[in-house]
Design a protein around this motif. Structure first.
Motif, short mmCIF file in Angstrom:
data_model
loop_
_atom_site.label_atom_id
_atom_site.label_comp_id
_atom_site.label_asym_id
_atom_site.label_seq_id
_atom_site.Cartn_x
_atom_site.Cartn_y
_atom_site.Cartn_z
N VAL A 22 0.86 -1.53 -0.04
CA VAL A 22 -0.02 -0.24 -0.05
C VAL A 22 0.44 1.51 -0.06
N PHE A 23 2.04 1.14 0.97
CA PHE A 23 2.96 2.54 1.15
C PHE A 23 3.63 2.52 -0.55
N ALA A 24 4.14 1.56 -1.24
CA ALA A 24 4.75 1.37 -2.35
C ALA A 24 3.84 1.74 -3.58
N ALA A 25 2.01 2.30 -2.74
CA ALA A 25 1.25 2.36 -4.45
C ALA A 25 1.56 3.68 -4.50
N LEU A 26 2.12 4.44 -3.79
CA LEU A 26 2.03 5.59 -3.98
C LEU A 26 3.69 6.60 -3.77
N ASP A 82 -12.99 6.46 -12.19
CA ASP A 82 -11.87 6.24 -13.27
C ASP A 82 -12.21 5.39 -12.86
N LEU A 83 -12.08 4.86 -11.70
CA LEU A 83 -11.87 3.41 -11.59
C LEU A 83 -12.63 2.07 -12.88
N ILE A 84 -14.13 2.66 -12.55
CA ILE A 84 -14.77 1.78 -13.90
C ILE A 84 -14.14 1.96 -15.65
N TRP A 85 -14.20 3.52 -15.68
CA TRP A 85 -13.73 4.05 -17.55
C TRP A 85 -12.49 3.95 -17.44
N ALA A 241 -7.37 3.25 -4.10
CA ALA A 241 -7.23 3.35 -5.46
C ALA A 241 -6.04 3.17 -6.31
N ALA A 242 -4.91 3.87 -6.34
CA ALA A 242 -3.41 3.81 -5.84
C ALA A 242 -3.02 2.30 -6.08
N TRP A 243 -3.49 1.94 -4.97
CA TRP A 243 -3.08 0.15 -4.57
C TRP A 243 -3.91 -0.79 -5.50
N LEU A 244 -5.00 -0.53 -5.35
CA LEU A 244 -5.71 -1.63 -6.02
C LEU A 244 -5.49 -1.31 -8.17
N VAL A 245 -4.80 -0.47 -8.58
CA VAL A 245 -4.68 0.02 -10.15
C VAL A 245 -3.69 -0.69 -9.72
N GLY A 322 -7.94 7.69 -16.07
CA GLY A 322 -6.56 6.91 -16.04
C GLY A 322 -5.75 7.29 -15.27
N THR A 323 -5.52 8.65 -14.16
CA THR A 323 -5.11 8.83 -13.53
C THR A 323 -5.26 8.97 -12.21
N LEU A 324 -6.10 9.48 -11.75
CA LEU A 324 -6.71 8.75 -10.10
C LEU A 324 -6.85 10.17 -10.10
#
Length: 383
Positions: A22-26, A82-85, A241-245, A322-324
């Motif tokens: 999770v921390f590495a997601a950003l 943004d997550l779905i589109w 969201a960043a971790w998920l994608v 596609g950028t969050l």
């Protein structure tokens, strides 16, 4: 030593713990920006609102807090879209439904908290007294419990999204057909909620809230707490969201967006990936709706209008899908412009919104974030 182990020490199992992932997601800049945002929302804004007199140039008014809090709720919805589109390639024109369901679920609790302070001094909500109802409908039972309301905020959008999404994705409905069906679903729900006999206040909806968890809802301290919770929810959503994608799930989801048939060929079932992100997005919208209602003070069927759902897509397109972070920028840009236009030039707002969407579609397909990246790349390019 391998490149992976030199950057992030692995446990004996060879798997990176969830917290580290999770921390590495950003990256560091993103974490600093998030920390600054939370410091402003949780410390600076409350101090400027409570400690400084209204005549001070640095005073943050209650109106500004309500406006920014409302836009942060919209930004949360934009990230959900943004997550779905942006990552799933699924354009929904009905996300206003999930937003409204979360708002109504929490609005029922707020209406019960009015108690006998309503216009009729009755235990029932005022609109029920006006319609000569004698008792609460069965689906209102338990609505005086904060815990039950919080559960409904999450569960109601999730169930509706799961049922609709399962049949839609199993039937392989996609593209413009899926967008039209989502809009039709939302429009049907709006017509249903407009009817007085459904027990949701008809076209007036829910309003005139008095308190939340026993605290006056209009008190400055209560508004600041709601403002802070919204900021925390937005920040947590961005991290999640960043971790998920960036996870395996997110990579498969993006692959489905780009080449669904190839993903099926190598053994993945797109149905469950699409359905999972669809339900997650709906739940996030429900949470945003629940945070929106006590700050704005009203929820009615107009939140399910087609125009509102289309605006959500516009926020994402303007900021950059596609950028969050793009949808957050888009939500703030469009809604701040809306606040100014509807006061200064109310008759031209819809024309401006339409023009903005056309300009973004034709000239800025990657939105404001894409434009910024191009400018930075051009600036850093050798002469």
């Amino acid at each position: 030593m391998s490149a992976t182990s030199s950057v992030l020490p692995l446990p004996a199992s060879g798997r990176v713990p969830l917290t580290l992932r999770v921390f590495a997601a950003l990256d560091r800049k993103a974490w600093i920006a998030l920390a600054v945002f939370l410091a402003l929302a949780l410390v600076v804004v409350p101090v400027l609102n409570l400690a400084l007199p209204p005549e001070s140039v640095f005073h943050v008014s209650a109106y500004a807090i309500t406006l920014i809090g409302k836009i942060m709720c919209y930004a949360l919805v934009a990230v959900a879209m943004d997550l779905i589109w942006g990552y799933g390639g699924i354009l929904s024109l009905g996300h206003g439904l999930f937003f409204a369901l979360g708002g109504y679920a929490f609005g029922m609790y707020l209406m019960r908290q009015i108690g006998r302070d309503g216009s009729y001094g009755a235990d029932l909500p005022d609109f029920m007294v006006f319609l000569d109802w004698k008792e609460l409908p069965w689906f209102w039972l338990g609505s005086d419990s904060f815990g039950w309301a919080a559960f409904l905020v999450v569960a109601l959008p999730a169930v509706v999204a799961f049922v609709f999404g399962y049949f839609a994705f199993r039937s392989r409905i996609k593209g413009v057909y899926f967008s039209i069906i989502t809009q039709a679903l939302t429009y049907a729900a709006m017509l249903l909620f407009f009817r007085n006999e459904t027990g949701f206040g008809g076209n007036n909806g829910f309003t005139d809230f008095k308190r939340i968890l026993g605290y006056p809802i209009t008190a400055p301290e209560t508004r600041l707490v709601l403002f802070g919770l919204t900021a925390i929810a937005l920040a947590a959503t961005l991290v999640f969201a960043a971790w998920l994608v960036k996870s395996k799930f997110g990579r498969v989801l993006t692959a489905i967006r780009d080449a669904e048939s190839r993903v099926m060929f190598i053994g993945y079932n797109p149905l469950w990936y699409k359905l999972t992100i669809w339900v997650i997005s709906a739940v996030l919208c429900g949470i945003a709706g629940a945070l929106y209602v006590p700050q704005v003070g009203i929820i009615n069927p107009s939140e399910m209008s087609a125009a509102n759902s289309i605006e959500i897509a516009i926020w994402v397109a303007v900021g950059g899908r596609g950028t969050l972070i793009g949808p957050v920028i888009g939500a703030f840009t469009v809604n701040l412009a809306k606040s100014w236009f509807t006061v200064s030039f109310p008759e031209y707002w819809l024309f401006f919104l339409g023009l903005l969407f056309i300009v973004v579609t034709l000239l800025l397909p990657q939105g404001l974030v894409g434009l910024w990246k191009k400018l930075m790349a051009r600036k850093g390019a050798p002469a």
